[in-house]
Design a protein around this motif. Structure first.
Motif, PDB file in Angstrom:
ATOM      1  N   ARG A 162       0.203  91.601   3.115  1.00  0.00           N
ATOM      2  CA  ARG A 162      -0.326  92.884   2.671  1.00  0.00           C
ATOM      3  C   ARG A 162      -1.850  92.758   2.597  1.00  0.00           C
ATOM      4  N   VAL A 163      -2.505  93.827   2.281  1.00  0.00           N
ATOM      5  CA  VAL A 163      -3.968  93.856   2.346  1.00  0.00           C
ATOM      6  C   VAL A 163      -4.637  92.829   1.423  1.00  0.00           C
ATOM      7  N   SER A 164      -3.959  92.477   0.335  1.00  0.00           N
ATOM      8  CA  SER A 164      -4.564  91.522  -0.611  1.00  0.00           C
ATOM      9  C   SER A 164      -4.248  90.072  -0.258  1.00  0.00           C
ATOM     10  N   GLY A 165      -3.442  89.853   0.780  1.00  0.00           N
ATOM     11  CA  GLY A 165      -3.069  88.493   1.130  1.00  0.00           C
ATOM     12  C   GLY A 165      -1.740  88.079   0.524  1.00  0.00           C
ATOM     13  N   TRP A 166      -1.115  88.999  -0.215  1.00  0.00           N
ATOM     14  CA  TRP A 166       0.230  88.731  -0.752  1.00  0.00           C
ATOM     15  C   TRP A 166       1.211  88.790   0.426  1.00  0.00           C
ATOM     16  N   ALA A 167       2.110  87.814   0.517  1.00  0.00           N
ATOM     17  CA  ALA A 167       3.026  87.753   1.655  1.00  0.00           C
ATOM     18  C   ALA A 167       4.431  88.160   1.249  1.00  0.00           C
ATOM     19  N   GLN A 168       5.090  88.840   2.134  1.00  0.00           N
ATOM     20  CA  GLN A 168       6.501  89.198   1.957  1.00  0.00           C
ATOM     21  C   GLN A 168       7.213  88.990   3.280  1.00  0.00           C
ATOM     22  N   THR A 169       8.485  88.702   3.243  1.00  0.00           N
ATOM     23  CA  THR A 169       9.221  88.510   4.485  1.00  0.00           C
ATOM     24  C   THR A 169      10.576  89.213   4.408  1.00  0.00           C
ATOM     25  N   ALA A 170      11.003  89.672   5.575  1.00  0.00           N
ATOM     26  CA  ALA A 170      12.339  90.273   5.648  1.00  0.00           C
ATOM     27  C   ALA A 170      13.389  89.182   5.861  1.00  0.00           C
ATOM     28  N   ALA A 171      12.914  87.980   6.165  1.00  0.00           N
ATOM     29  CA  ALA A 171      13.860  86.883   6.436  1.00  0.00           C
ATOM     30  C   ALA A 171      14.624  86.521   5.172  1.00  0.00           C
ATOM     31  N   ARG A 172      15.922  86.323   5.318  1.00  0.00           N
ATOM     32  CA  ARG A 172      16.754  85.887   4.190  1.00  0.00           C
ATOM     33  C   ARG A 172      17.584  84.695   4.656  1.00  0.00           C
ATOM     34  N   TYR A 173      17.379  83.556   4.048  1.00  0.00           N
ATOM     35  CA  TYR A 173      18.138  82.368   4.406  1.00  0.00           C
ATOM     36  C   TYR A 173      18.811  81.834   3.151  1.00  0.00           C
ATOM     37  N   PRO A 174      19.953  81.183   3.318  1.00  0.00           N
ATOM     38  CA  PRO A 174      20.525  80.511   2.145  1.00  0.00           C
ATOM     39  C   PRO A 174      19.593  79.365   1.753  1.00  0.00           C
ATOM     40  N   PHE A 175      19.345  79.202   0.484  1.00  0.00           N
ATOM     41  CA  PHE A 175      18.469  78.086   0.109  1.00  0.00           C
ATOM     42  C   PHE A 175      19.122  77.189  -0.926  1.00  0.00           C
ATOM     43  N   ASN A 176      18.632  75.938  -0.894  1.00  0.00           N
ATOM     44  CA  ASN A 176      19.206  74.919  -1.777  1.00  0.00           C
ATOM     45  C   ASN A 176      18.668  75.070  -3.187  1.00  0.00           C
TER      46      ASN A 176
ATOM     47  N   TYR B  38      -4.142  76.904 -15.811  1.00  0.00           N
ATOM     48  CA  TYR B  38      -2.981  76.592 -14.972  1.00  0.00           C
ATOM     49  C   TYR B  38      -1.855  77.574 -15.289  1.00  0.00           C
ATOM     50  N   SER B  39      -1.165  78.008 -14.220  1.00  0.00           N
ATOM     51  CA  SER B  39      -0.003  78.884 -14.416  1.00  0.00           C
ATOM     52  C   SER B  39       1.167  78.328 -13.617  1.00  0.00           C
ATOM     53  N   LEU B  40       2.285  78.119 -14.284  1.00  0.00           N
ATOM     54  CA  LEU B  40       3.458  77.565 -13.581  1.00  0.00           C
ATOM     55  C   LEU B  40       4.015  78.590 -12.606  1.00  0.00           C
ATOM     56  N   PRO B  41       4.239  78.197 -11.358  1.00  0.00           N
ATOM     57  CA  PRO B  41       4.908  79.120 -10.431  1.00  0.00           C
ATOM     58  C   PRO B  41       6.377  79.273 -10.818  1.00  0.00           C
ATOM     59  N   TRP B  42       7.004  80.333 -10.348  1.00  0.00           N
ATOM     60  CA  TRP B  42       8.423  80.527 -10.641  1.00  0.00           C
ATOM     61  C   TRP B  42       9.264  79.918  -9.522  1.00  0.00           C
ATOM     62  N   CYS B  43      10.363  79.364  -9.949  1.00  0.00           N
ATOM     63  CA  CYS B  43      11.258  78.742  -8.970  1.00  0.00           C
ATOM     64  C   CYS B  43      12.686  79.152  -9.306  1.00  0.00           C
ATOM     65  N   TYR B  44      13.482  79.491  -8.269  1.00  0.00           N
ATOM     66  CA  TYR B  44      14.879  79.821  -8.564  1.00  0.00           C
ATOM     67  C   TYR B  44      15.560  78.568  -9.112  1.00  0.00           C
ATOM     68  N   THR B  45      16.165  78.696 -10.257  1.00  0.00           N
ATOM     69  CA  THR B  45      16.825  77.570 -10.906  1.00  0.00           C
ATOM     70  C   THR B  45      18.217  78.016 -11.332  1.00  0.00           C
TER      71      THR B  45
END
Lengths: 467, 324
Positions: free
Chosen positions: B199-213, B246-253
């Motif tokens: 997007r214009v601010s450099g934020w990224a998005q994707t339509a790709a959806r993959y199963p993730f570990n 510092y800010s912790l990123p979010w991770c699917y858990t």
């Protein structure tokens, strides 16, 4: 002396430039002194490169090399008639540094259970097994064939010729010493071109095949027979391309300097019997064991020949590393060789069947080479030998793990490796010269392109540096 | 067998110079490919242009601004437009590929900071607890964006790369070559993400959806390199009058692992806190709602970003309000 590092080539070129510049300044010296000057230059270059590897390596090398020469000189000058008795003192003395650095930890901590921390952290000087064996052979050859003691300078160049000092080939007095005695910095275009060809093939083996295959080795599965076989296959190919690659670069570097070294590999994976395999794999070490252990024990002409074979192969395993797994690796190959000799003439298997059996043995045995944890080793070996382990669930699991992008890359490198083996086999079949086809100009250019494009950014070191 | 007895000695000797010239020519071609055609590098170079343009716009119109950097979790979760329009926070997102290395991504963000700005370090814990070597992708990115000094003379004093390392890195290598070949054979896009994903601010998005570990476990302590990077960043910012946190990123858990990861992350934050401020995050970097994530367990989708930006804005404002 890691030929896969730019640093080595930088040191080599810098060292060579200094030597050649000094040679240029000394061109007014008489011919005899210029010959000595060249030999001193080669020695200085070798010592400089060895010193760059590590100070410990350099010092231990000097102790073994100078100690061997001094001991031999003492034997020949003080008691020439009874030197055969003293040789049993000199050889163990030569082997002492090797025993200390390579086997003391295993003997004290694993066999005797002493738990000595100082031995656990002991670093093995690079190449100690190779140059120690070369010096032992030198002592035996000099005494057995009643050869004169060479000039110290020539001996030191023989003992420390930099392309082969850290990982062979283990050269013999009769092959290398005369070349060192006649050494001059002569630049033959022909030698240089041939040497460059060897270096290119060696770098292709190491950087393009061995280092890329290394990234796909996965020895984590203990029970899935398919995954264990794949790990064995990858490791077996990697170690061949790694070690043969080193040996070919050494051959090429020697040739550029006008020195002809021994070809250490002759396409071992084209062998159709265990006996043939050992005529093609690490040839100079096999010849060492044959000439200095197997033959003195009576060789194959005595009733206890099978014991001789077994002893040689267990010793060969121990040479590779201090561990039960290496002994097992040697024992597997020894057993295969004994069976080959006993049953081969009777069964007369078709060549493809013989090749399959030889490859199954060789690649199966690599498990004992890379798996140093004894319990895991037996667990994996059990999986390989259990028919039930080859079930569909295991196959499905294996296929799944190879089904991603990494698996595709692995398959590409296996195909490339197989193409190389096929080329070797075609060369062997036509002329028994396994690397002949690689020397065609177009092939060399293709290899250069593949090296530049495919070599990974990080090199993995040479496996045989650990020995 | 003595090599001299072999017939390898060609009738017409192969000329070493030809081989050397071939190597140089192929190398030059590899460098050109890497810098101008490599789809992965081209993607991140394009992304860097977008991010820099947004940051410069903020510098001109909304100073002082906040610059956030981290791995791709940052790239996929911090939406500068949303933060500006909904929360009146001028934020530039300098997230990049984790494979470039945390130090390199940090270097790429420093150039857009001005005195009075704020720097938020949102680097994934795995990058701060592991080794931090110069990576091929990082080197390729720095040269392709005309900033080789990021690896040759890094401002943060991390280990420098040599020219030889740079030259070696400017080649595709076996893994890249064969994965590209596989994609061509299968008719897949040459890189998973497209430039239009930014997007214009450099934020990224994707339509790709993959199963993730599930997330990979990492140690509960900063590595030497990770600690050094944070200390250097803190010192660099202090010298230039820039606030840093510092800010912790979010991770699917997965829900069953949340407690474990929270404990590890809390331990990490206690080690980071003496070096730099830590933004408040009650989740401690964990998110158990799979519907917030796109193609990996660190890449938030639109709804995940919405939530992350809201909580991030609140934490940032709260911290900034307490600054002297």
């Amino acid at each position: 002396m890691n030929f896969a590092e730019f640093r080595f080539w930088g040191y080599l070129l810098a060292g060579l430039a200094v030597v050649l510049l000094a040679r240029l300044l000394a061109r007014s010296l008489p011919e005899a002194r210029r010959a000595t000057f060249d030999k001193l230059g080669l020695l200085a270059l070798g010592w400089f490169l060895l010193f760059c590897v590590s100070k410990t390596t350099f010092v231990v090398f000097l102790i073994v090399a100078v100690g061997s020469f001094a001991g031999l000189k003492w034997l020949l000058t003080h008691d020439p008639k009874r030197h055969r008795h003293y040789v049993w003192v000199l050889i163990p003395l030569q082997l002492l540094p090797l025993a200390y650095y390579k086997y003391a930890n295993f003997a004290a901590n694993q066999v005797l259970g002493l738990d000595l921390l100082s031995l656990k952290v002991l670093a093995i000087p690079v190449g100690i097994s190779f140059y120690t064996f070369q010096k032992v052979a030198f002592v035996i050859d000099t005494l057995a064939f009643r050869q004169p003691l060479p000039r110290f300078l020539d001996y030191m160049n023989f003992a420390g010729f930099f392309p082969q000092i850290v990982a062979g080939p283990i050269e013999r007095r009769s092959d290398l010493l005369p070349q060192m005695e006649a050494f001059r910095f002569r630049w033959s275009l022909h030698d240089f071109n041939v040497g460059t060809g060897w270096i290119v093939v060696g770098l292709f083996f190491k950087l393009c095949l061995a280092d890329n295959l290394a990234g796909h080795f996965d020895g984590t599965s203990h029970t899935n027979a398919y995954l264990i076989w794949m790990a064995n296959l990858i490791f077996g190919l990697r170690i061949y391309y790694d070690f043969a690659g080193y040996s070919l670069i050494a051959l090429g570097l020697g040739r550029c300097l006008g020195i002809k070294l021994t070809l250490n590999f002759r396409s071992p994976y084209a062998s159709s019997s265990s006996i043939e395999f050992w005529h093609r794999w690490h040839i100079t070490l096999s010849q060492w064991f044959r000439d200095y252990i197997y033959v003195p024990l009576g060789g194959g002409r005595v009733v206890w020949w099978a014991f001789n074979v077994a002893l040689v192969f267990v010793a060969s395993g121990i040479w590779h590393g201090a561990g039960w797994n290496f002994m097992l690796w040697g024992a597997v190959h020894g057993t295969a060789l004994i069976l080959n000799r006993l049953l081969g003439p009777r069964l007369k298997l078709p060549t493809p069947i013989g090749w399959l059996l030889t490859m199954a043995t060789s690649f199966g045995a690599w498990l004992a080479f890379y798996e140093t944890r004894t319990e895991v080793l037996f667990e994996k070996a059990k999986a390989l030998l259990t028919p039930r382990a080859y079930n569909l669930t295991a196959l499905h699991e294996a296929l799944q793990s190879w089904g991603n992008a990494g698996g595709f890359v692995m398959i590409c490198f296996l195909v490339l490796s197989s193409g190389v083996l096929l080329t070797e086999w075609l060369s062997v079949r036509k002329t028994d010269q396994p690397y002949r086809l690689f020397f065609r100009p177009a092939v060399l250019i293709a290899l250069i392109i593949l090296i530049v494009v495919l070599a990974p950014g990080k090199n993995n070191g040479f496996i045989y540096f650990a020995f | 067998m003595d090599s001299s007895t072999s017939p390898f000695e060609p009738q017409r000797p192969v000329r070493a110079a030809t081989l050397l010239l071939t190597a140089c020519a192929v190398w030059a071609a590899c460098v050109a490919y890497t810098l101008y055609l490599n789809p992965e590098v081209a993607h991140y170079v394009g992304g860097a242009r977008i991010k820099t343009a947004w940051a410069r716009m903020l510098t001109e119109r909304h100073s002082p601004k906040t610059v956030v950097f981290g791995g791709s979790s940052c790239e996929f979760s911090i939406d500068g437009e949303r933060l500006l329009n909904l929360y009146q926070l001028p934020v530039a997102n300098f997230g990049g590929h984790a494979g470039m290395g945390a130090a390199l991504i940090a270097e790429s963000a420093l150039g857009e900071l001005r005195s009075g700005d704020t720097l938020i370090v949102a680097v994934e814990p795995g990058l701060l607890t592991g080794t931090a070597d110069q990576t091929s992708l990082g080197i390729q990115f720095s040269v392709a964006t005309h900033h080789p000094e990021w690896v040759l003379r890094p401002a943060l004093g991390v280990e420098e790369a040599s020219w030889i390392q740079v030259l070696v890195a400017l080649r595709p290598g076996g893994y890249h070559t064969f994965t590209l070949l596989g994609k061509l054979i299968r008719g897949q896009p040459l890189y998973r993400y497209q430039l239009r994903d930014y997007r214009v601010s450099g934020w990224a998005q994707t339509a790709a959806r993959y199963p993730f570990n599930d997330p990979e476990p990492y140690p509960a302590s900063l590595s030497t390199n990770g600690r050094k990077l944070l200390e250097q960043l803190s010192a660099w910012c202090q010298e230039r009058g820039i606030h840093v946190a510092y800010s912790l990123p979010w991770c699917y858990t997965p829900p069953e692992d949340v407690a474990k990861f929270k404990t590890v992350n809390a331990e990490l934050l206690t080690q980071i806190a003496p070096i730099m401020a830590v933004l408040n995050d009650t989740r401690l970097g964990t998110d158990s709602d799979r519907s917030h994530f796109a193609d990996t367990n660190y890449h938030l989708n639109e709804s995940g970003t919405d939530l992350r930006c809201a909580e991030f804005a609140q934490a940032l404002k709260s911290w900034q309000s307490r600054l002297p």
